[in-house]
Enzyme design. Sequence first.
Site, short mmCIF file in Angstrom:
data_model
loop_
_atom_site.label_atom_id
_atom_site.label_comp_id
_atom_site.label_asym_id
_atom_site.label_seq_id
_atom_site.Cartn_x
_atom_site.Cartn_y
_atom_site.Cartn_z
CG HIS A 119 -2.16 0.83 1.02
ND1 HIS A 119 -2.32 2.05 1.61
CD2 HIS A 119 -3.29 0.61 0.30
CE1 HIS A 119 -3.49 2.56 1.27
NE2 HIS A 119 -4.11 1.71 0.48
CG HIS A 161 -5.80 5.60 -2.86
ND1 HIS A 161 -4.54 5.08 -2.73
CD2 HIS A 161 -6.58 4.93 -1.97
CE1 HIS A 161 -4.55 4.15 -1.79
NE2 HIS A 161 -5.77 4.03 -1.32
CG HIS A 191 -7.71 -0.99 -2.44
ND1 HIS A 191 -7.68 0.16 -3.20
CD2 HIS A 191 -6.96 -0.73 -1.33
CE1 HIS A 191 -6.96 1.08 -2.57
NE2 HIS A 191 -6.51 0.57 -1.45
CG HIS A 204 -11.82 4.22 1.44
ND1 HIS A 204 -10.94 5.21 1.03
CD2 HIS A 204 -11.06 3.13 1.73
CE1 HIS A 204 -9.71 4.73 1.07
NE2 HIS A 204 -9.75 3.48 1.48
CG HIS A 217 -8.37 4.65 5.59
ND1 HIS A 217 -7.19 3.97 5.77
CD2 HIS A 217 -9.00 4.03 4.55
CE1 HIS A 217 -7.09 3.00 4.88
NE2 HIS A 217 -8.17 3.01 4.12
CG PHE A 254 -3.09 6.85 1.16
CD1 PHE A 254 -4.27 6.24 1.53
CD2 PHE A 254 -3.14 7.83 0.18
CE1 PHE A 254 -5.48 6.59 0.95
CE2 PHE A 254 -4.34 8.18 -0.42
CZ PHE A 254 -5.51 7.56 -0.03
CG HIS A 264 -9.55 -1.60 1.64
ND1 HIS A 264 -9.85 -0.84 0.52
CD2 HIS A 264 -8.85 -0.78 2.46
CE1 HIS A 264 -9.34 0.36 0.66
NE2 HIS A 264 -8.73 0.43 1.83
#
Length: 581
Positions: free
Chosen positions: A173, A191, A200, A322, A326, A343, A356
């Site tokens: 990632h 992203h 993902h 999403h 996070h 990230f 995810h």
Amino acid sequence: MASSFVLQAPWAITTNLSCFPSFTKPSHVFPHKKPNNKFKVSCNQNNEANNSQEKVERRNLLLGLGGIYGAAHLLPYDALASPIPSPTITQCSTAFIDDGVPKIPVCYTCCPPIPDKKDVPCYDLPLVSGFRVRPAAQTVDDEYIAKYNEAYSRMKALPTDDPRSFMQQANIHCAYCNGAYKVGGKELQVHFSWLFFPFHRWYLYFHERILASLIGDPTFALPYWNWDHPKGMHLPDMFDVEGTSIYNERRNQKHRNGFIMDLGYAGEDVVANDLQKMVNNLAIMYRQMITNAPCPLLFFGKPYRLGSKPSPGMGTIENVPHNSIHRWVGDPRQPNQEDMGNFYSSGKDPAFFSLHANVDRMWTIWKTLGRKRKDISDPDYLDTEFFFYDEKAKPFRVRVQDCLDEKKLGYTFQPMDTPWKNFKPLLRKNTKNVKIDPNSVPPASQVFPIKKLDKIVTFSVARPKKLRTKKEKEDEEELLTFKNVELDVRKFVRFDVFLNEDNDVIANEVDRTEFVGSFANLPHIHDDPKKEKFPEFSLAINELLEDLKLEGDDLVVVTLVPKIGGDNVSIEAVEIQLVPC
């Protein structure tokens, strides 16, 4: 015939684990293995529908010569309109947390081990003899939890130069999301575009197979954090047991012990009871899965092709919930909201993969919601490639087109109710059928551009056409579009959008018709500049205009409510467009 090119492999990369808290034993520190002298990359693409394959392969061959696609700047933009190839592993470089002055690098390498073998083939999906069933996290029993913990214990026990190890899995990632890879002379970012869902999905696919292999159970499947259901709207209990392999200390300590989450979290907890928070969450899910996602590019995100700038625009689910989840999980005690709040560090938390897994489930569900809700057919999307290691530590290149059907990948999801499908927000009782006079507020042309969204802004926007027929609405979606939204991407940002709203826009209830949607950014960085400009951010308003009885109006009133980071946001213009769906 497949093309190939040869790259000179660089020196071995040494891993610094000083800020990777899960690995502190000296025996876990290994340099990456030094590769063979030459590293050959090839992929046999069998896309019958793509008649320009030879042209694409020649272009990729040309771009592959001379380092990091050094010839890219010599070609016109149209010539670069092609699928993004798998990144060149030997050209992986430093990832950065912050690109300020001075830059703040990730204090260990996020680059994967360089394969020993010279050829990296395309992945052939294995035959499916039975489905792995991903369970809803709130339904699993003690036997499953024990097996799940054992799988991660074994993954964390692997040496760190093993691509299956927990550190290397987390680094995937980081490398794809924090500037370590360059493709076509530009940073690769998976992203904020149509690559979000397929990247993902592949990532979880191999991660899941590695876990299953480590415990010798081919039926093992990752749990999905069922945050779209009231029973799943808190951190799953199994992740909150200290001393287990799936516990992570670097989480928001206030959000433990069954604390009900906010799917639109912006850094401060909503002042509302648990029932209202659940209601808000269901309304957000309805907006993001149904109202704002009638067309593929609204759901998946905008096109991202070889040669184009990264982050052209995110889809509805990536945006909210999403990004908000996070942030909700990330630890505010850490300088960059590590682990889940940034990230580069997100993959260090096992809960990331469960979060995810439900994002992936949204892709599956969305395609059942209507005739226009289907996968993107653009060849540049279908032929985009990524690089992963499988459960046998073998390297492969994978294509987007091979992951569109999760059943072909050998897994499915435990069925669970989706109450948000029938949770269409209603008009508030205290303002029922009250229309705000658009002539009482300034037009968008007088308000924009704005350099800072540091206060509530209300304005009117002209519609291209009023009183459209049913067929016209089916053929074209009416989009409220924000032009050139620029922000400091290192900061968390969220602002909400309302139609026909009165002065009570700061209320903590979003379960109302007037709420259109939100824009949310999860901190990340790009090379240059630190300020990133999203060309367009669009929200679908066909349904809202009907519900608010505004179809016959020439103007609509729009209100923007900054929640966090608004002083880092500028917007050039706002307009309403009619776009084919």
